[in-house]
Design a protein around this motif. Structure first.
Motif, PDB file in Angstrom:
ATOM      1  N   ASP A 170       0.813  -1.219   0.000  1.00  0.00           N
ATOM      2  CA  ASP A 170       0.000   0.000   0.000  1.00  0.00           C
ATOM      3  C   ASP A 170       0.847   1.271   0.000  1.00  0.00           C
ATOM      4  OD1 ASP A 170       0.985  -0.422   2.519  1.00  0.00           O
ATOM      5  OD2 ASP A 170      -0.910  -0.114   3.573  1.00  0.00           O
ATOM      6  N   ARG A 171       2.059   1.183  -0.540  1.00  0.00           N
ATOM      7  CA  ARG A 171       2.898   2.363  -0.756  1.00  0.00           C
ATOM      8  C   ARG A 171       3.352   2.358  -2.212  1.00  0.00           C
ATOM      9  NH1 ARG A 171       1.004   2.733   3.486  1.00  0.00           N
ATOM     10  NH2 ARG A 171       1.958   3.279   5.499  1.00  0.00           N
ATOM     11  N   LEU A 172       3.137   3.489  -2.876  1.00  0.00           N
ATOM     12  CA  LEU A 172       3.518   3.633  -4.274  1.00  0.00           C
ATOM     13  C   LEU A 172       4.367   4.895  -4.393  1.00  0.00           C
ATOM     14  CD1 LEU A 172       0.260   2.781  -4.002  1.00  0.00           C
ATOM     15  CD2 LEU A 172       0.532   2.483  -6.456  1.00  0.00           C
ATOM     16  N   THR A 173       5.556   4.773  -4.917  1.00  0.00           N
ATOM     17  CA  THR A 173       6.451   5.916  -5.031  1.00  0.00           C
ATOM     18  C   THR A 173       7.039   5.953  -6.434  1.00  0.00           C
ATOM     19  OG1 THR A 173       8.194   4.536  -4.041  1.00  0.00           O
ATOM     20  CG2 THR A 173       7.069   6.112  -2.585  1.00  0.00           C
ATOM     21  N   CYS A 174       7.401   7.156  -6.889  1.00  0.00           N
ATOM     22  CA  CYS A 174       7.964   7.277  -8.233  1.00  0.00           C
ATOM     23  C   CYS A 174       9.037   8.351  -8.254  1.00  0.00           C
ATOM     24  CB  CYS A 174       6.877   7.563  -9.259  1.00  0.00           C
ATOM     25  SG  CYS A 174       6.180   9.210  -9.165  1.00  0.00           S
ATOM     26  N   SER A 175       9.795   8.363  -9.352  1.00  0.00           N
ATOM     27  CA  SER A 175      10.966   9.222  -9.440  1.00  0.00           C
ATOM     28  C   SER A 175      10.643  10.651  -9.861  1.00  0.00           C
ATOM     29  CB  SER A 175      11.974   8.609 -10.421  1.00  0.00           C
ATOM     30  OG  SER A 175      11.364   8.363 -11.676  1.00  0.00           O
ATOM     31  N   GLY A 176       9.416  10.921 -10.275  1.00  0.00           N
ATOM     32  CA  GLY A 176       9.034  12.282 -10.636  1.00  0.00           C
ATOM     33  C   GLY A 176       8.943  12.479 -12.138  1.00  0.00           C
ATOM     34  N   GLY A 177       8.596  13.709 -12.549  1.00  0.00           N
ATOM     35  CA  GLY A 177       8.504  14.024 -13.972  1.00  0.00           C
ATOM     36  C   GLY A 177       7.492  13.152 -14.689  1.00  0.00           C
ATOM     37  N   ALA A 178       7.918  12.609 -15.828  1.00  0.00           N
ATOM     38  CA  ALA A 178       7.016  11.794 -16.645  1.00  0.00           C
ATOM     39  C   ALA A 178       6.636  10.492 -15.972  1.00  0.00           C
ATOM     40  CB  ALA A 178       7.664  11.510 -18.001  1.00  0.00           C
ATOM     41  N   SER A 179       7.426  10.043 -14.980  1.00  0.00           N
ATOM     42  CA  SER A 179       7.097   8.769 -14.327  1.00  0.00           C
ATOM     43  C   SER A 179       5.771   8.836 -13.584  1.00  0.00           C
ATOM     44  CB  SER A 179       8.211   8.354 -13.360  1.00  0.00           C
ATOM     45  OG  SER A 179       8.231   9.156 -12.204  1.00  0.00           O
ATOM     46  N   THR A 180       5.332  10.047 -13.193  1.00  0.00           N
ATOM     47  CA  THR A 180       4.048  10.154 -12.500  1.00  0.00           C
ATOM     48  C   THR A 180       2.888   9.788 -13.427  1.00  0.00           C
ATOM     49  OG1 THR A 180       3.728  12.518 -12.976  1.00  0.00           O
ATOM     50  CG2 THR A 180       4.980  11.968 -11.010  1.00  0.00           C
ATOM     51  N   ALA A 181       3.054  10.053 -14.726  1.00  0.00           N
ATOM     52  CA  ALA A 181       2.022   9.653 -15.691  1.00  0.00           C
ATOM     53  C   ALA A 181       1.939   8.130 -15.769  1.00  0.00           C
ATOM     54  CB  ALA A 181       2.319  10.245 -17.066  1.00  0.00           C
ATOM     55  N   HIS A 182       3.078   7.469 -15.743  1.00  0.00           N
ATOM     56  CA  HIS A 182       3.079   6.006 -15.838  1.00  0.00           C
ATOM     57  C   HIS A 182       2.554   5.365 -14.555  1.00  0.00           C
ATOM     58  CE1 HIS A 182       4.929   5.907 -19.758  1.00  0.00           C
ATOM     59  NE2 HIS A 182       5.791   6.824 -19.345  1.00  0.00           N
ATOM     60  N   LEU A 183       2.804   5.997 -13.414  1.00  0.00           N
ATOM     61  CA  LEU A 183       2.227   5.489 -12.176  1.00  0.00           C
ATOM     62  C   LEU A 183       0.708   5.662 -12.190  1.00  0.00           C
ATOM     63  CD1 LEU A 183       2.301   4.311  -9.384  1.00  0.00           C
ATOM     64  CD2 LEU A 183       3.112   6.498  -8.494  1.00  0.00           C
ATOM     65  N   ALA A 184       0.238   6.818 -12.665  1.00  0.00           N
ATOM     66  CA  ALA A 184      -1.209   7.026 -12.785  1.00  0.00           C
ATOM     67  C   ALA A 184      -1.827   6.013 -13.749  1.00  0.00           C
ATOM     68  CB  ALA A 184      -1.495   8.452 -13.257  1.00  0.00           C
ATOM     69  N   ALA A 185      -1.127   5.723 -14.840  1.00  0.00           N
ATOM     70  CA  ALA A 185      -1.633   4.734 -15.805  1.00  0.00           C
ATOM     71  C   ALA A 185      -1.719   3.350 -15.166  1.00  0.00           C
ATOM     72  CB  ALA A 185      -0.729   4.690 -17.041  1.00  0.00           C
ATOM     73  N   PHE A 186      -0.776   3.039 -14.282  1.00  0.00           N
ATOM     74  CA  PHE A 186      -0.831   1.776 -13.537  1.00  0.00           C
ATOM     75  C   PHE A 186      -2.119   1.712 -12.711  1.00  0.00           C
ATOM     76  CE2 PHE A 186      -0.138  -0.275  -9.419  1.00  0.00           C
ATOM     77  CZ  PHE A 186       0.213  -1.560  -9.796  1.00  0.00           C
ATOM     78  N   LEU A 187      -2.471   2.815 -12.033  1.00  0.00           N
ATOM     79  CA  LEU A 187      -3.691   2.849 -11.223  1.00  0.00           C
ATOM     80  C   LEU A 187      -4.935   2.729 -12.097  1.00  0.00           C
ATOM     81  CD1 LEU A 187      -2.810   5.709  -8.698  1.00  0.00           C
ATOM     82  CD2 LEU A 187      -2.710   3.243  -8.313  1.00  0.00           C
ATOM     83  N   VAL A 188      -4.930   3.435 -13.218  1.00  0.00           N
ATOM     84  CA  VAL A 188      -6.077   3.368 -14.128  1.00  0.00           C
ATOM     85  C   VAL A 188      -6.242   1.947 -14.659  1.00  0.00           C
ATOM     86  CG1 VAL A 188      -6.940   4.124 -16.378  1.00  0.00           C
ATOM     87  CG2 VAL A 188      -6.011   5.799 -14.769  1.00  0.00           C
ATOM     88  N   ASP A 189      -5.145   1.327 -15.054  1.00  0.00           N
ATOM     89  CA  ASP A 189      -5.185  -0.057 -15.530  1.00  0.00           C
ATOM     90  C   ASP A 189      -5.772  -0.969 -14.456  1.00  0.00           C
ATOM     91  OD1 ASP A 189      -4.655  -2.637 -16.457  1.00  0.00           O
ATOM     92  OD2 ASP A 189      -2.658  -2.159 -17.168  1.00  0.00           O
ATOM     93  N   ARG A 190      -5.348  -0.777 -13.208  1.00  0.00           N
ATOM     94  CA  ARG A 190      -5.795  -1.622 -12.097  1.00  0.00           C
ATOM     95  C   ARG A 190      -7.277  -1.451 -11.807  1.00  0.00           C
ATOM     96  NH1 ARG A 190      -2.841  -1.138  -6.253  1.00  0.00           N
ATOM     97  NH2 ARG A 190      -1.469  -2.771  -7.085  1.00  0.00           N
ATOM     98  N   HIS A 191      -7.799  -0.228 -11.861  1.00  0.00           N
ATOM     99  CA  HIS A 191      -9.164   0.036 -11.396  1.00  0.00           C
ATOM    100  C   HIS A 191     -10.186   0.265 -12.511  1.00  0.00           C
ATOM    101  CE1 HIS A 191      -8.143   0.353  -7.096  1.00  0.00           C
ATOM    102  NE2 HIS A 191      -6.998   0.833  -7.521  1.00  0.00           N
TER     103      HIS A 191
END
Length: 336
Positions: A170-191
């Motif tokens: 239940d912890r999700l972290t990212c390196s910043g910049g464009a990686s935040t879009a890919h983390l958001a896409a991971f959440l969208v894919d999941r839900h």
């Protein structure tokens, strides 16, 4: 007969609800990339209605929050009950800006964690979660550029700096910049689904969703490898600039023989692993010199040179001038 698109009813509960807490002087790009993926996945086309997912910027009290570039974003809601969100994302600010969020906001994050709400650290938001004691026992993604800053503050934690984001329970972290879009896409894919995630990135002119394990960018141009084994070796070296591994140790870590590793480096980059490490460390030296915050002696220790004389000798051979002269030429300040 004209085709009519049927929309989902607005009253239907969103499948993905995200609360967003902004640090003082937060990084705007990290926020914008993250939210744009959510909004494009939330509705048909790019109509942006929060139907399939919703997002709210929260603060101690509603009002404007200044970003690192000077633009302001309005916090619409007070903190309130954290369990009204499926996730809470913290957008970090500039390193060295002091108290990024209020003690009350930090306590709110702790309450959210205790209630089982997953927490997201966007960019330096990972620093905020770590300072609140919320990353103990979790893997934590930090940009390679801020790895040393993280270790100075949290020397008991070893950050992950060779991936664009990390999902650990239940912890999700990212390196910043464009990686935040890919983390958001991971959440969208999941839900919501993979199609919605791909649609969002496509509209944003991003080819496709990148997996969490995708390497962070930031290596010198001449070290952009195509061989997967060489890439892994470079990323391993990038994580430990202060103690550069030998070719023998690197080969053991990667599960190959030293001869195989050296051959693959020669075929892909036409240099040895040792030379690649030297170039990488010199690139980090230049980055630290340009920032102007540390002495040449400190930089030598952080980038794996035995002492400042060693650094000066290697740097002069590569650049033709000393590190201090190079820094002055770039308009920076500092000392030995």
């Amino acid at each position: 007969m004209r085709h009519q698109t049927q929309s989902l009813p607005a009253k239907q509960p969103a499948r993905l609800r995200v609360g967003i807490l902004l640090a003082r002087r937060f990084t705007l790009a990290a926020l914008a990339n993250f939210i744009d993926v959510l909004r494009l996945a939330a509705d048909e086309g790019d109509r942006s209605r929060p139907i399939l997912c919703s997002w709210r910027v929260v603060a101690m009290r509603p009002g404007p929050v200044e970003s690192s570039c000077g633009l302001y974003v309005e916090a619409e809601d007070s903190l309130g009950d954290p369990t009204r969100f499926d996730y809470i994302a913290v957008v970090g600010g500039l390193i060295g800006e002091g108290q990024w969020i209020s003690p009350e906001a930090e306590a709110w994050l702790c309450r959210a964690a205790a209630s089982g709400v997953p927490l997201i650290g966007l960019c330096t938001g990972a620093f905020i979660l770590a300072r609140a004691g919320l990353m103990q026992g979790y893997r934590c993604c930090v940009s390679w550029f801020h790895r040393e800053d993280f270790l100075e503050l949290f020397d008991q934690m070893l950050p992950v700096s060779d991936q664009i984001f990390v999902v650990d329970r239940d912890r999700l972290t990212c390196s910043g910049g464009a990686s935040t879009a890919h983390l958001a896409a991971f959440l969208v894919d999941r839900h919501i689904g993979r199609a919605a995630a791909r649609k969002s990135l496509s509209i944003m002119i991003v080819d496709d969703a990148l997996a969490a394990e995708r390497p962070q960018p930031g290596l010198p141009v001449e070290l952009r490898a195509s061989d997967a084994l060489v890439k892994r070796a470079l990323l391993w070296m990038q994580q430990f600039p202060e103690t550069p591994p030998t070719a023998e140790r690197l080969a053991r870590q990667l599960g190959v023989s030293r001869r195989t590793l050296e051959r693959r480096f020669a075929e892909d980059l036409a240099i040895s692993p040792a030379e690649a490490g030297r170039r990488m460390r010199l690139a980090q030296v230049r980055a630290l010199l340009a920032r102007g915050e540390k002495s040449v002696t400190q930089i030598a220790a952080e980038t794996g040179f035995s002492d400042v004389s060693h650094l000066i000798r290697v740097f002069r051979a590569a650049e033709g001038i000393t590190p201090e002269a190079w820094r002055r030429a770039q308009g920076g300040a500092g000392g030995t």
